[in-house]
Design an enzyme around this catalytic site. Sequence first.
Site, PDB file in Angstrom:
ATOM      1  N   ASP A 187       0.953  -1.150  -0.261  1.00 57.44           N
ATOM      2  CA  ASP A 187      -0.132  -0.018  -0.136  1.00 57.44           C
ATOM      3  C   ASP A 187       0.851   1.170   0.079  1.00 57.44           C
ATOM      4  O   ASP A 187       2.018   1.223   0.159  1.00 57.44           O
ATOM      5  CB  ASP A 187      -0.882  -0.036   1.294  1.00 57.44           C
ATOM      6  CG  ASP A 187      -1.759   1.120   1.117  1.00 57.44           C
ATOM      7  OD1 ASP A 187      -2.284   1.517   0.267  1.00 57.44           O
ATOM      8  OD2 ASP A 187      -1.902   1.804   2.312  1.00 57.44           O
ATOM      9  N   SER A 188       0.242   2.325  -0.253  1.00 56.80           N
ATOM     10  CA  SER A 188       1.143   3.530  -0.191  1.00 56.80           C
ATOM     11  C   SER A 188       1.501   4.040   1.298  1.00 56.80           C
ATOM     12  O   SER A 188       2.429   4.659   1.500  1.00 56.80           O
ATOM     13  CB  SER A 188       0.292   4.728  -0.683  1.00 56.80           C
ATOM     14  OG  SER A 188      -0.904   5.027  -0.098  1.00 56.80           O
ATOM     15  N   HIS A 221      -7.448   2.813   3.362  1.00 59.21           N
ATOM     16  CA  HIS A 221      -7.344   3.763   4.613  1.00 59.21           C
ATOM     17  C   HIS A 221      -8.893   3.995   5.214  1.00 59.21           C
ATOM     18  O   HIS A 221      -8.791   3.896   6.808  1.00 59.21           O
ATOM     19  CB  HIS A 221      -6.971   5.105   4.466  1.00 59.21           C
ATOM     20  CG  HIS A 221      -5.243   5.184   4.013  1.00 59.21           C
ATOM     21  ND1 HIS A 221      -4.655   4.390   3.310  1.00 59.21           N
ATOM     22  CD2 HIS A 221      -4.512   5.863   5.059  1.00 59.21           C
ATOM     23  CE1 HIS A 221      -3.427   4.782   3.230  1.00 59.21           C
ATOM     24  NE2 HIS A 221      -3.447   5.650   4.121  1.00 59.21           N
ATOM     25  N   CYS A 236      -4.289  -1.300  -1.892  1.00 61.22           N
ATOM     26  CA  CYS A 236      -4.442   0.228  -2.176  1.00 61.22           C
ATOM     27  C   CYS A 236      -5.418   0.463  -3.336  1.00 61.22           C
ATOM     28  O   CYS A 236      -5.030  -0.055  -4.393  1.00 61.22           O
ATOM     29  CB  CYS A 236      -3.075   0.723  -2.461  1.00 61.22           C
ATOM     30  SG  CYS A 236      -3.040   2.358  -2.991  1.00 61.22           S
ATOM     31  N   GLU A 266      -3.857   8.722   8.561  1.00 59.88           N
ATOM     32  CA  GLU A 266      -2.245   8.587   8.462  1.00 59.88           C
ATOM     33  C   GLU A 266      -1.868   9.134   9.862  1.00 59.88           C
ATOM     34  O   GLU A 266      -0.718   8.746  10.458  1.00 59.88           O
ATOM     35  CB  GLU A 266      -1.696   9.049   7.402  1.00 59.88           C
ATOM     36  CG  GLU A 266      -1.566   8.303   5.990  1.00 59.88           C
ATOM     37  CD  GLU A 266      -0.744   7.084   5.953  1.00 59.88           C
ATOM     38  OE1 GLU A 266       0.456   7.115   6.615  1.00 59.88           O
ATOM     39  OE2 GLU A 266      -1.088   6.119   5.082  1.00 59.88           O
ATOM     40  N   CYS A 305     -10.872   3.001  -0.588  1.00 57.92           N
ATOM     41  CA  CYS A 305      -9.459   3.220  -0.244  1.00 57.92           C
ATOM     42  C   CYS A 305      -9.186   2.415   0.824  1.00 57.92           C
ATOM     43  O   CYS A 305     -10.012   2.519   2.105  1.00 57.92           O
ATOM     44  CB  CYS A 305      -9.302   4.685  -0.026  1.00 57.92           C
ATOM     45  SG  CYS A 305      -7.921   5.301   0.685  1.00 57.92           S
TER      46      CYS A 305
END
Length: 271
Positions: free
Chosen positions: A10-11, A187, A73, A151, A185
């Site tokens: 993932d990023s 996240h 991702c 994040e 997404c």
Amino acid sequence: MDSRPIGVFDSGLGGLTVVRRLLEELPNENIVYFGDTGRVPYGTRSPDTIKRYTAEDCRFLRRHDVKMIIAACGTASSVGAQVLKAQSVPAIGVVDATAKAAALATRSGRIGVIGTAATVQTDAFGIAIRALNPDAQVFSQACPLFVSLVENGWIAEDDEVTIATAKRYLSPLMDAQIDTLIMGCTHFPLLAPILQTILGNAVTLIDSGSAAAGAAKELLASRDMLAERENGSCRFFVSDTPQGFANVAKMFLGREVAADVELIDPALLSE
Ligand code: DGL
């Protein structure tokens, strides 16, 4: 049987929502995770850059002799779909399995998709849903600020900033009277309690991480590539700030991971 690890990338740390599901569903598997924390976010970048990052992330994982790759991702899965198809090991993203889950869940056929700007621009989820149900109506909304909020760990159910941001992003989808929302997404599942409170219980949330983990399990089982060992291990690699990753990873996975997080030499990505 195949005891090689599953590679997940993932990023940043959103892909840990996939790892959490893999640990639940496939506890025997070894997992190698790469979080590109030095280059997050992907979702605001150009398609060419995202495709290059996707290719580099896959190359890094292949160095660890992975038996399959999961692009955990939404952005890499949507924009880098062709890059995934070209891998020498089976590589899946989150789009197809998530679209299938949403098409099954909806009653009204009105499905919302939230993701990064790059993901929404491809309409990858909409295309996959309409291939399954041509009558479905898909309403997409880019939610780039959610990535930074997650994040930074601003995920508490009473976080006023995150709640206000979510209300603003979800308002057009509520006006469109969706009954199902794809968190496109990886996240975003961390914000699920906040999203569910705003949308109400009549809206079904679809977690792209969970759907992708299920698809990985099916793929490995169908090819007789599941691992036999009793206790799989996890190794985490990041391209920057291992301690920050470890702190948030602990919240995701519910256990201490600092000793298993390694910082990579960024040159490894481009070689
Ligand atoms: N985890 C990424 C995704 O699923 C989002 C974060 C980013 O923009 O890099 O799209």
